[in-house]
Design an enzyme around this catalytic site. Structure first.
Site: not given
Length: 425
Positions: A49-50, A52, A113-114, A118, A188-189
């Protein structure tokens, strides 16, 4: 059998290193098959993931060095460079680490929770690659069960701990059904992107993104099926907006009291929920004085986040206890599993000896043997054959002075001291 969990994460490695050690989805199947082929790993899975990149491995004998070398070679890093950021967990610690990760206890955002989804994707890819067998498969299932229990039995995932999520959670308190609401997002950040994602997941009916440049607004809007407009179009959009969340880098307010008053009249004073996440503020403070406007600032949200983080940290203690119990229970069942093959072989041997003695007894009965004598002979013969091999081995161990083995045999056969029958005096 031996388990390994190793890799890098947001706590041990910089973004630069994490990017270099990351696996793309297209690489995973080949990487897993290569990992098992080039190391002593029998089963393997990769979570990337971003935040790990971790390898979960089952081996006959622990060989973390070989796996780290493979990981370094695969990503064209020096082993020393990888070691500086890598961690290795073995056996019970590996099991516990997997369960902590899946439960969100090791995440950048505590309890998010994501990560469980994953982890499930990592398991699915490993199954596709054919690198998950019975042992790692059991560990994944136990990990999913532990994470589910943490979610069910603790409050670790109930309270928002990001400003974006806190803003959406407050909106849910104002509007019972977000599916009937329209949201106007100004900016839009990164923060507005997170807000858009949360609103989209909550099923908001329509999202409008307003930004200084239409290109940036359009890029964000396309991700969530939203509509892009310029900042100049905000007055026209306000009247249709139930939710307004703003986060820009503007040095001057973007929304004034007059524009909001006009929108409220068109809405016949239907309430508007507003969150100003910007510093300096995007929405004039006087807007909060208007009836039918619920205006929150970034400071209000930080208070919510701080309180909720404290709540999550309390829940995390209970979650850690559940994970500890889950890991210990899994290791216990794993050790019990190691005896299954031995018990199966012993049962097969015993059944073969039983069948031999039974056939002998049946022949004697067919030849007219006395049933009582045949049964007695069957019992003696079966007893002698079942005890023969253990008796030979026990005598051998005794001759070798293996007192520990004799004590283990006494425990194995449930023999208690003084249990032999004694004639009554």
């Amino acid at each position: 059998m031996a388990f390994l969990a190793l890799g890098i994460n947001h706590k041990t490695a910089s973004v630069d290193v994490r990017e270099r050690v990351a696996f793309t989805p297209e690489q995973l199947v080949d990487a897993l098959q290569q990992l098992c082929r080039l190391t002593s790993s029998r089963e393997a899975a990769i979570l990337s993931t971003c935040n790990r990149s971790e390898l979960y491995i089952e081996q006959d004998h622990l060989s973390a060095d070989a796996v780290l070398q493979w990981l370094a070679d695969y990503h064209r890093l020096s082993l020393d460079e990888l070691r500086a950021s890598a961690y290795v967990h073995e056996e019970h610690d590996a099991v516990k680490h997997m369960m902590r990760v899946a439960s969100g206890l090791d995440s950048l955002v505590l309890g998010e929770p994501q990560i469980l989804g994953q982890m499930k994707s990592a398991y699915a890819v490993a199954r596709e690659a054919g690198t998950v067998g019975p042992l790692l498969g059991r560990l994944f299932q136990a990990t999913f069960s532990a994470a589910k229990q943490v979610r069910t039995d603790t409050a670790i995932g109930e309270n928002p701990v990001s400003v974006a999520f806190a803003a959406v959670s407050l909106a849910k308190q104002i509007f019972a059904d977000l599916g009937r609401s329209q949201a106007l997002l100004i900016g839009a950040g990164e923060t507005i992107t997170l807000v858009a994602r949360h609103l989209h997941e909550q099923g908001v009916r329509r999202i409008v993104v307003a930004n200084r440049t239409l290109e940036r607004a359009s890029i964000l809007a396309e991700q969530f099926g939203a509509h892009a407009v310029l900042l100049a179009d905000i007055p026209q959009e306000l009247a249709n907006s139930d939710i307004v969340i703003s986060s820009t880098a503007s040095q001057l307010p973007i929304l004034g009291k007059g524009a909001v008053e006009s929108a409220l009249k068109q809405r016949r004073h239907k309430p508007i929920f507003m969150v100003d996440i910007a510093v300096p503020r995007d929405i004039e403070t006087e807007v909060g004085e208007l009836d039918d406007v619920y205006l929150y600032t970034v400071d209000d949200l930080h208070d919510v986040v701080a309180e909720n983080l404290k709540s999550r940290q309390g829940a995390a203690q209970a979650a850690e206890e559940l994970v500890t119990v889950g890991a210990e229970d899994f290791m216990l069942r794993l050790r019990e599993l190691a005896a299954v093959d031995v018990l199966k072989a012993y049962r097969q041997q015993s059944e073969r000896l039983r069948d031999e003695e039974l056939q002998k007894a049946q022949r004697l009965l067919a030849n007219g043997g006395n049933p009582e004598d045949v049964l007695a002979q069957l019992a003696r013969g079966l007893t002698n054959k079942l005890l023969h091999a253990p008796s030979v081995q026990l005598k051998k161990l005794s001759a070798e002075g293996r007192v520990d083995a004799l004590a283990m045999a006494q425990e194995l056969f449930a023999l208690n001291e003084g249990s032999t029958d004694k004639s009554p005096q």
